[in-house]
Design an enzyme around this catalytic site. Structure first.
Site, short mmCIF file in Angstrom:
data_model
loop_
_atom_site.label_atom_id
_atom_site.label_comp_id
_atom_site.label_asym_id
_atom_site.label_seq_id
_atom_site.Cartn_x
_atom_site.Cartn_y
_atom_site.Cartn_z
N ASP A 654 -4.78 -2.60 -2.61
CA ASP A 654 -4.09 -3.74 -3.21
C ASP A 654 -4.52 -3.64 -4.78
O ASP A 654 -5.64 -3.30 -5.07
CB ASP A 654 -4.53 -5.04 -2.69
CG ASP A 654 -3.78 -6.27 -3.32
OD1 ASP A 654 -4.51 -6.84 -4.02
OD2 ASP A 654 -2.68 -6.35 -3.19
N GLU A 679 -0.97 0.53 -4.29
CA GLU A 679 0.14 -0.60 -4.77
C GLU A 679 0.15 -0.51 -6.55
O GLU A 679 -0.78 -1.19 -7.01
CB GLU A 679 -0.06 -1.82 -4.38
CG GLU A 679 0.99 -2.95 -4.69
CD GLU A 679 0.50 -4.32 -4.70
OE1 GLU A 679 -0.77 -4.54 -4.86
OE2 GLU A 679 1.36 -5.19 -4.75
N ASP A 761 5.63 -9.50 -0.90
CA ASP A 761 5.64 -10.11 -2.23
C ASP A 761 7.04 -10.26 -2.53
O ASP A 761 7.53 -11.39 -3.26
CB ASP A 761 4.76 -9.29 -3.05
CG ASP A 761 3.21 -9.44 -2.99
OD1 ASP A 761 2.55 -8.21 -3.04
OD2 ASP A 761 2.78 -10.47 -2.54
#
Length: 878
Positions: A654, A679, A761
């Site tokens: 992340d 990410e 998201d």
């Protein structure tokens, strides 16, 4: 003489009054039901006896006749007595409530009755005597019975007391035995714990002994190698000494020559200064002679001065360069003369012995290390782990910019390029037949043969899914998988509201049947936010998604159906559990109880004491300083713990924009996951509110992060997602870049591109960047038929009812052998649609373009349509 009615009434009243007792025990004790029955009965009998004695004495003193009590006790003349008592009581009761006059009348009547009673005493004397005898006999009998009952009760009480004392002693003895037993058990447990500790220490000692033995053998081998080098160097010692003597003589001559060069350079500088002075004098004389033409004279004087200065400067530079060359040669000879007494540099093999192979390649760039190496001789061989760490350190900072030199100024001048005719003639010139041309043609033929073999192998078989990438065919790098992964994001933003581990486990069989090879789970650790992206105690695996045991059960179920599991790990930031002295939340709890030293110092909100950040900031939580050695050590141990105790196969990393990719490389090389995704979410380039056609800068930033991570991890292809948003709305020309390749990361580095349409998201209830709802299947038709690693979102697969259509595309991808490195040949990309061949056996089309394989001239083979849906069609080679 008969008793008076008043005396009888008084006796009845006294019988109802409380009698003071002389019992040795209080009344509450006597009435206690817990006492022994015999003791209680004895107390009651003694109390009754005392009551009876007190009543008899009272009536004897008051009326002189005990017949009333005896009659009451024996029941004789009860009716007469009751009648008298009732009549007298009624009269007494009636008269007691009258006035004082009534009381006086009553006293008069009493006197009359007293006189009448005296006459009746004679008639009743015998009856009184007999009653007295009966009362005395009964009293004696009652006393004897009471005494007997008391003795019996006392004996029983003594026996009960003895038994109670024996029972108490036995109980105390048993309690002591129980205490001794518990102490013994405690000692046994302590001994067992000490035994286990000793066994563990013994294992550690054995391991240390094995390591020492290995190091001892390595030291012996190094000693032998050193001895061999010394023996090999001995023949050259004599040669070194001779060379040293010769070098000393040459160095002396060169030193004398360097002094001469310095003197010549000084003379040249003096001559140039004299010429400059003469030039200035001539200019002044010229200015004095002609006053009207002073400007012209000044210009000519300046030109003359600049010419003279340029010539003098060129002469000085030439002299200085010659001096510098001679001085450098002299310095090299002197250094060699000094060092040749230690080692020899006469041959290439000796140089390799001194430099230690690859070590010199890493260290020769720094003069201090080179001098140290030449002075101290060779060192022991560097282990592989240290080489990797040195490699990481070499790429830490960009090179320092130097001041522009004369060469840089010359480079700024315009180049004299050849004319187009000359270029055209060179392009069409015949290739010269020499050895270099032959080598180039041979290399080209080998490359062509290698590609043919690779295509043949791809058609024969599909690589099998494996957990260890080293077992994959071709031994791919760790974290990049086998090339045939199809990832499923197994959650959305609201999954924490349900018992997610229990709900997701039964879907393992269905996912495996549809062709899913890998599943991406949400962050499993304790978190301040229920979604998991604000982690606190990293070793607490009881989260809003379920308990630790439920998580293990879910992972085991996925493994039972040959599905790899990716854990979502948040490494950039972590929420603190305590406040520091300034009231700032920067003290962590749990097993990893870090302090402010684990937070970057330039974090604007949490007052960290670490080094400056190596990336962007996440403002909601403290940003971790990965440059600290203890932080990286703890993170690596935690990730290995997730692999060992929970059987995670890979990672989804992340917010990797927050720290340097080199740290990611270290974490991946330590854990060796089967697959890893970073990410790196960055904004695309826009112009006038529209997405720009050229997105090279955007995908280059993602490529830069992958390079910083050493290519050990893939990254989400955000570029492809952003382009698809506009391309599928009648702008399919966006799906080809100027080089004829796909425009996203998959066009430059397809094996590291992870394509997707939505995630928790961008979609779900957050909806930060949702994909067009009516274009979802066209998007999946693109990413599931193109290179890269596609990701399928949970909402699309189950909640939107697209499971069967997506499974159909996965089956075609698997059947035709499309993988992350498949070649793409784009035939059409215009306003109407997009057509491309992927690999050798698949052709796809999206949009409403009138096209089929028979209309493409350069498309050979026989093709069969396998999917025909609104917006996209697929053809498979027969």
């Amino acid at each position: 003489m008969a008793a008076s009615p008043l005396a009888n009434h008084t006796a009845l009243v006294l019988l109802q009054q409380a009698i003071p007792l002389r019992c040795p025990y209080p009344r509450s004790t006597v009435q206690n039901s817990n006492l022994c029955p015999h003791l209680r009965s004895s107390h009651i009998a003694e109390r009754n006896l005392q009551v009876e004695k007190h009543q008899r004495k009272h009536f004897q003193h008051s009326s002189g006749s005990p017949f009333l009590i005896a009659a009451v006790k024996k029941g004789e003349n009860a009716d007469v007595l009751d009648g008298i008592g009732s009549q007298e009581g009624a009269r007494f009761s009636q008269r007691s409530h009258t006035s004082d006059d009534g009381a006086n009348a009553w006293l008069g009547e009493r006197n009359q009755l007293s006189v009448a009673g005296k006459g009746a005493d004679g008639s009743h004397s015998k009856l009184s005597e007999r009653l007295q005898l009966v009362v005395d006999d009964d009293a004696v009998s009652a006393v004897m019975e009471a005494r007997f009952a008391i003795d019996t009760a006392l004996t029983a009480a003594d026996t009960a007391k003895e038994r109670a004392q024996i029972a108490e002693a036995t109980l105390l003895e048993h309690i002591g035995l129980l205490h001794e037993l518990s102490c013994t058990e405690k000692k046994v447990l302590s001994v067992e714990e000490s035994l286990l500790s000793a066994v563990h220490q013994l294992e550690v000692a054995n391991t240390a002994i094995e390591h020492l033995q290995i190091e001892l053998e390595a030291a012996k081998a190094l000693t032998k190698a050193g001895e061999a080098r010394i023996i090999a160097a001995e023949p050259s010692v004599h040669e070194v000494q001779l060379a040293a003597d010769k070098a000393a003589d040459e160095s002396e001559n060169n030193s004398r020559h360097s002094v001469e060069v310095l003197m010549n350079a000084a003379a040249v500088r003096k001559e140039s200064a004299q010429i400059t002075f003469n030039a200035k004098s001539e200019v002044l004389q010229a200015m004095k002679v002609s006053g009207k033409n002073s400007d012209k004279v000044q210009a000519e004087a300046n030109l003359l001065r600049y010419t003279i200065l340029e010539k003098s400067l060129a002469a000085a530079e030439a002299a200085a360069e010659a001096w510098k060359t001679r001085a450098t040669n002299a310095e090299g000879i002197l250094r060699q003369a000094k060092e040749l007494g230690i080692e020899t540099l006469s041959s290439k093999s000796t140089v390799e012995q001194i430099t230690g192979g690859r070590r010199m390649e890493m260290l020769l760039e720094k003069d201090s290390r080179r001098r140290d190496l030449l002075s101290n001789g060779p060192r022991r061989e560097i282990p592989e782990w240290m080489k990797r760490r040195l490699d990481v350190g070499q790429h830490g900072l960009p090179p320092r910019e130097s001041l522009p030199s004369s060469a840089d100024f010359k480079a700024m001048l315009p180049l004299e390029l050849p004319s187009p005719e000359d270029v055209w003639s060179i392009a069409h010139a015949k290739v010269k037949a020499d050895i270099y041309t032959a080598q180039a043609m041979e290399k080209q033929a080998l490359d062509l043969q290698r590609k043919v073999l690779e295509r043949a192998l791809e058609r024969k078989s599909v690589k099998k899914q494996v957990k260890d990438p080293e077992e994959a065919e071709g031994k791919l790098a760790s974290g990049t998988g086998t090339g045939h992964e199809i990832v499923f994001q197994g959650f959305n933003w609201e999954s924490w509201r349900r018992d997610w581990w229990l709900e997701l486990s039964p879907k393992a069989a269905d996912l495996s049947q549809c062709g899913i090879t890998t599943i991406w789970l949400p962050p499993p650790t304790h978190s301040v936010a229920p979604q998991g992206y604000m982690p606190g105690d990293l070793y607490n695996m009881n989260s809003a998604y379920g308990t630790e045991d439920e998580l293990k059960q879910c992972i085991a179920e996925m493994h039972n159906h040959n599905i790899l599991v990716l854990g979502d790990v948040v490494l950039n930031h972590r929420c603190a559990q305590k406040q520091g002295p300034n009231g700032v939340w920067n003290v962590f709890g749990g097993k990893l109880d870090w302090g402010p030293e684990a937070i970057v110092r330039d974090d604007p909100n949490f007052q960290g004491h670490g080094n400056p950040s190596s990336g962007d900031f996440f403002h909601a939580a403290p940003n971790i300083d990965h440059s600290q050695a203890f932080v990286r050590k703890d993170i690596k141990e935690w990730m290995k713990w997730l692999q060992h105790d929970f059987q995670f196969d890979g990672w989804r990393l992340d917010f990797v924009r927050g720290f340097w990719g080199g740290y990611v490389k270290e974490y991946i090389e330590t854990t060796k996951p089967a697959f890893a995704i970073g990410e790196y979410w960055d904004s695309l380039a826009y112009e006038g509110g529209q997405v720009c056609y050229n997105q090279d800068s955007h995908r280059q930033r993602i490529i830069n992060w992958i390079n910083a991570a050493g290519g050990t991890s893939s990254a989400f292809d955000v570029t492809t997602k952003g382009i698809l948003h506009s391309a599928l709305h009648g702008e399919f020309w966006r799906l080809i870049d100027p080089q004829g390749k796909p425009p996203g990361v998959m066009g430059w580095w397809p094996s590291r591109a992870v394509t997707f349409l939505e995630n928790h998201d961008t979609g779900s209830t957050q909806g930060h960047w949702p994909f067009p709802r009516d274009k979802i299947m066209m998007g999946y038709a693109y990413i599931l038929t193109h290179p890269g690693t596609p990701v399928i979102f949970y909402d699309h697969f189950y909640d939107f009812g697209l499971r069967d259509q997506i499974a159909e595309l996965i089956a075609v991808r698997t059947r035709t052998g499309v993988h992350c490195r498949s070649m793409v040949k784009i035939f059409q990309a215009n306003f109407e649609g997009y057509v491309a061949q992927v690999g050798e056996d698949l052709v796809m089309k999206i949009g409403h373009l009138d096209w089929n394989p028979s209309k493409q001239n350069n498309l050979t083979g026989s093709w069969e349509r396998c999917i025909d849906r609104d917006g996209y069609q697929l053809w498979e080679r027969k």
